[in-house]
Enzyme design. Sequence first.
Site, PDB file in Angstrom:
ATOM      1  N   ASP A  45     -12.334  19.494  11.557  1.00 55.28           N
ATOM      2  CA  ASP A  45     -13.417  18.551  11.977  1.00 55.28           C
ATOM      3  C   ASP A  45     -12.676  17.460  13.248  1.00 55.28           C
ATOM      4  O   ASP A  45     -11.773  16.968  12.785  1.00 55.28           O
ATOM      5  CB  ASP A  45     -13.432  17.577  10.571  1.00 55.28           C
ATOM      6  N   TYR A  50     -11.975  10.749  19.071  1.00 54.34           N
ATOM      7  CA  TYR A  50     -10.784  10.955  18.605  1.00 54.34           C
ATOM      8  C   TYR A  50      -9.745  10.957  19.767  1.00 54.34           C
ATOM      9  O   TYR A  50      -8.483  10.678  19.353  1.00 54.34           O
ATOM     10  CB  TYR A  50     -10.398  11.878  17.393  1.00 54.34           C
ATOM     11  N   LYS A  75     -18.409  15.827  17.542  1.00 52.14           N
ATOM     12  CA  LYS A  75     -19.562  14.864  17.629  1.00 52.14           C
ATOM     13  C   LYS A  75     -19.559  14.135  18.897  1.00 52.14           C
ATOM     14  O   LYS A  75     -18.870  13.909  19.479  1.00 52.14           O
ATOM     15  CB  LYS A  75     -18.772  13.416  16.492  1.00 52.14           C
ATOM     16  N   HIS A 106     -22.497  11.084  15.789  1.00 53.93           N
ATOM     17  CA  HIS A 106     -21.164  10.404  15.378  1.00 53.93           C
ATOM     18  C   HIS A 106     -21.441   9.027  14.792  1.00 53.93           C
ATOM     19  O   HIS A 106     -21.267   8.726  13.454  1.00 53.93           O
ATOM     20  CB  HIS A 106     -20.049   9.913  16.285  1.00 53.93           C
TER      21      HIS A 106
END
Length: 302
Positions: A45, A50, A75, A106
């Site tokens: 994931d 990130y 995302k 997201h």
Amino acid sequence: MSIPSFTLNTGAKIPAIGLGTWKSAPGEVTAAVKAALQCGYRHLDCAFAYGNEAEVGQGIKESGVPREEIFITSKLWCTYHSDVEAGLDASLKELGLDYVDLYLVHWPIALNPKGNDPKFPTLPDGSRDIVKDADYSQTWKGMEAVYKKGKAKAIGVSNLSVPKLERLLKDAEVVPAANQIELHPLCPQQEVVDFCHKHGILPQAYSPLGSTESPILKDEHLAKIAEKLNCSVSNVLISYQVQRGVCVLPKSVTPSRIEQNLKIVKLGDEDFKFISQMHGGKVHRFVKPNWEPFKMEFPDWE
Ligand code: A2P
């Protein structure tokens, strides 16, 4: 170790446990991904926000596991709502892939793509630079387009409350395949889980262990359940989600924990009931960014 799977509304299988990568530092995540894939994970994931997708991609390459055996989620970040394909292309480039298995919006919030920062633009008063008249149903049309192009084999959402899901479903041509939300015993969000199940949307749990420095992992009663089942508290928390029909995404950069987290145990009725009632009628979120004045429409979040 055989990992159970769920079936998405596209017909594709998704392993019930995936490795979470939020807060996995770029210097650690390559080794974590490699360790995960080599001990049996087939589900990662990820997200553009990130800031570590290039290192995740490196871990995939170093693992030697063929791409087509791995279920990979990314995302759409908030600054890309007006150009979904550009957002997806940015992730694909970082990951070194030509498609993702699942692409999620997201947050249902658009941030100014031309603001003072590419990820987290702010206004002069320090608040988030939100595009106030943006409509996430419009963003969804962009998601449907990348799905039809085959760059995302399935599309879904994240952080959507029931009212927001209801509104999206009214206009959607493609029903979201998943809704990824914060789920653990102190944040059960049963109404969202039930709504998703009713509409063929797979609920996915982020922060299933209670995130960094989790108090849940130290719970004495859970420790007793774990001892009885000859497993760790993390196994109890992960298995609990799978048992309630939720796909679960524990994050770790520690190889021994990554491997440990793959074990699924069967919880008895009494233990399942205890875990379901741990919240005591209150909701405790570990992830609650300030998106004001945008309304998330979760009952506990205004
Ligand atoms: P680390 O990454 O240093 O191994 P969540 O999935 O709810 O976001 O929780 C992630 C946090 O839980 C991280 O701090 C991670 O630490 C820790 N963690 C992951 N797996 C385990 C485990 N099996 N035992 C204890 N802590 C764990």
